[in-house]
Design a protein around this motif. Structure first.
Motif, PDB file in Angstrom:
ATOM      1  N   SER A 244       0.830  -1.207   0.000  1.00 58.03           N
ATOM      2  CA  SER A 244       0.000   0.000   0.000  1.00 58.03           C
ATOM      3  C   SER A 244       0.861   1.252   0.000  1.00 58.03           C
ATOM      4  O   SER A 244       0.618   2.200  -0.769  1.00 58.03           O
ATOM      5  N   LEU A 245       1.890   1.279   0.854  1.00 55.70           N
ATOM      6  CA  LEU A 245       2.787   2.428   0.926  1.00 55.70           C
ATOM      7  C   LEU A 245       3.512   2.630  -0.399  1.00 55.70           C
ATOM      8  O   LEU A 245       3.663   3.753  -0.880  1.00 55.70           O
ATOM      9  N   GLY A 246       3.946   1.523  -1.023  1.00 54.77           N
ATOM     10  CA  GLY A 246       4.624   1.608  -2.312  1.00 54.77           C
ATOM     11  C   GLY A 246       3.724   2.149  -3.407  1.00 54.77           C
ATOM     12  O   GLY A 246       4.151   2.968  -4.230  1.00 54.77           O
ATOM     13  N   VAL A 247       2.458   1.709  -3.425  1.00 50.66           N
ATOM     14  CA  VAL A 247       1.497   2.189  -4.418  1.00 50.66           C
ATOM     15  C   VAL A 247       1.244   3.687  -4.246  1.00 50.66           C
ATOM     16  O   VAL A 247       1.197   4.448  -5.229  1.00 50.66           O
ATOM     17  N   ILE A 248       1.110   4.136  -2.994  1.00 51.10           N
ATOM     18  CA  ILE A 248       0.846   5.552  -2.731  1.00 51.10           C
ATOM     19  C   ILE A 248       2.022   6.412  -3.179  1.00 51.10           C
ATOM     20  O   ILE A 248       1.851   7.399  -3.904  1.00 51.10           O
ATOM     21  N   ILE A 249       3.229   6.039  -2.772  1.00 49.63           N
ATOM     22  CA  ILE A 249       4.422   6.813  -3.128  1.00 49.63           C
ATOM     23  C   ILE A 249       4.633   6.792  -4.648  1.00 49.63           C
ATOM     24  O   ILE A 249       4.896   7.833  -5.269  1.00 49.63           O
ATOM     25  N   GLY A 250       4.519   5.606  -5.248  1.00 53.62           N
ATOM     26  CA  GLY A 250       4.709   5.482  -6.690  1.00 53.62           C
ATOM     27  C   GLY A 250       3.702   6.294  -7.478  1.00 53.62           C
ATOM     28  O   GLY A 250       4.060   6.970  -8.455  1.00 53.62           O
ATOM     29  N   SER A 251       2.438   6.257  -7.068  1.00 51.82           N
ATOM     30  CA  SER A 251       1.384   7.002  -7.769  1.00 51.82           C
ATOM     31  C   SER A 251       1.640   8.502  -7.709  1.00 51.82           C
ATOM     32  O   SER A 251       1.502   9.218  -8.718  1.00 51.82           O
ATOM     33  N   LEU A 252       2.006   8.996  -6.530  1.00 54.86           N
ATOM     34  CA  LEU A 252       2.259  10.432  -6.376  1.00 54.86           C
ATOM     35  C   LEU A 252       3.481  10.865  -7.176  1.00 54.86           C
ATOM     36  O   LEU A 252       3.477  11.930  -7.805  1.00 54.86           O
ATOM     37  N   ALA A 253       4.518  10.041  -7.174  1.00 46.95           N
ATOM     38  CA  ALA A 253       5.735  10.380  -7.922  1.00 46.95           C
ATOM     39  C   ALA A 253       5.471  10.407  -9.422  1.00 46.95           C
ATOM     40  O   ALA A 253       5.853  11.361 -10.121  1.00 46.95           O
ATOM     41  N   ILE A 254       4.809   9.381  -9.933  1.00 47.95           N
ATOM     42  CA  ILE A 254       4.504   9.312 -11.364  1.00 47.95           C
ATOM     43  C   ILE A 254       3.594  10.462 -11.780  1.00 47.95           C
ATOM     44  O   ILE A 254       3.792  11.099 -12.820  1.00 47.95           O
TER      45      ILE A 254
END
Length: 271
Positions: A244-254
């Motif tokens: 979940s943390l990875g998806v949140i960080i990745g989505s915001l970065a992309i």
């Protein structure tokens, strides 16, 4: 006064550093799981706050609130937000503790919100409502009308953000602290992001993906909560906090990189 970009950047960085340090304290006292819950909740609430800020910019511009007065309007609006969430968080915690199936409702609501956000336009997220119209007719000051408009908008936004963070953690303490740290520095972030309004063109899309992901996670957890682990012979996966943390960080970065890459500094799209 109207804060400069340098002043706003320093304050925003300071509050973000405080949140990181606080997460480290939670890690040392309660372990990695609680710390990851805090970081995931804080990032989600912070991202939603950024989206809310763009709506605040539109509201204050539409009401023609003077720049010097916007600081106080935002400060009082943030205090009102804290008060609203102080009421909604215990209510959400009580519902979750008593009714495991409430996650179905929260999950469906978040997925619906994600769909609305994905197909919506930032400029269309706020329109003058009946309450604001009545206040104008009765001669209320622009400051008072702006405060009421922000208060009503904050109430609506809280209905999205509270279920979203409960999809990441059920700990009321983590939920509360993540919300407080997400609201710290919001005034300075407002002035910092004002010039980026036309550049973060994919922000809503990224947030809709995050909300849809959390909503789906909540529905899966709801099935597990009522004792259903398989549907038609297919096991319902359990989504871990690290993912979940990875998806949140990745989505915001992309989302951020794609938005800044796709637009010029004047906000127009690069063809």
């Amino acid at each position: 006064h109207i804060p400069s970009n340098r002043e706003s950047t320093l304050w925003v960085s300071f509050y973000a550093l405080l949140a990181v340090i606080f997460g480290g304290i939670i890690w040392s006292l309660f372990g990695a799981t609680r710390a990851n819950e805090f970081y995931a909740g804080w990032l989600t609430e912070y991202a939603l706050s950024v989206d809310n800020i763009f709506v605040f910019i539109i509201i204050l511009a539409s009401l023609k609130v003077q720049k010097e007065a916007q600081q106080l309007v935002l400060l009082l609006g943030i205090m009102l937000t804290i008060a609203i969430r102080a009421l909604l968080i215990p209510l959400g915690a009580a519902l979750i503790s008593r009714f495991a199936s409430i996650f179905f409702l929260f999950g469906i609501f978040l997925i619906y919100t994600a769909w609305q956000l994905a197909k919506g336009n930032e400029d269309e997220e706020w329109k003058e409502g009946k309450v604001v119209g009545v206040l104008k007719k009765r001669g209320f000051s622009t400051f008072a009308i702006a405060l009421v408009a922000l208060g009503l908008t904050n109430l609506v936004f809280s209905l999205d953000s509270i279920p979203a963070i409960f999809g990441l953690t059920k700990d009321p303490y983590i939920v509360t602290t993540a919300n407080v740290f997400a609201l710290m520095g919001l005034r300075q972030l407002y002035f910092l992001l004002e010039g980026l309004l036309t550049r973060l063109v994919f922000l809503s899309k990224g947030l809709s993906f995050i909300l849809g992901f959390i909503g789906t996670k909540m529905i899966m957890e709801a099935f597990h909560g009522i004792g259903i682990d398989d549907i038609a012979g297919v096991h319902i996966p359990e989504i871990g906090l690290e993912l979940s943390l990875g998806v949140i960080i990745g989505s915001l970065a992309i989302t951020t990189v794609a938005s800044l890459t796709a637009t010029r500094k004047d906000g127009s799209e690069i063809i």
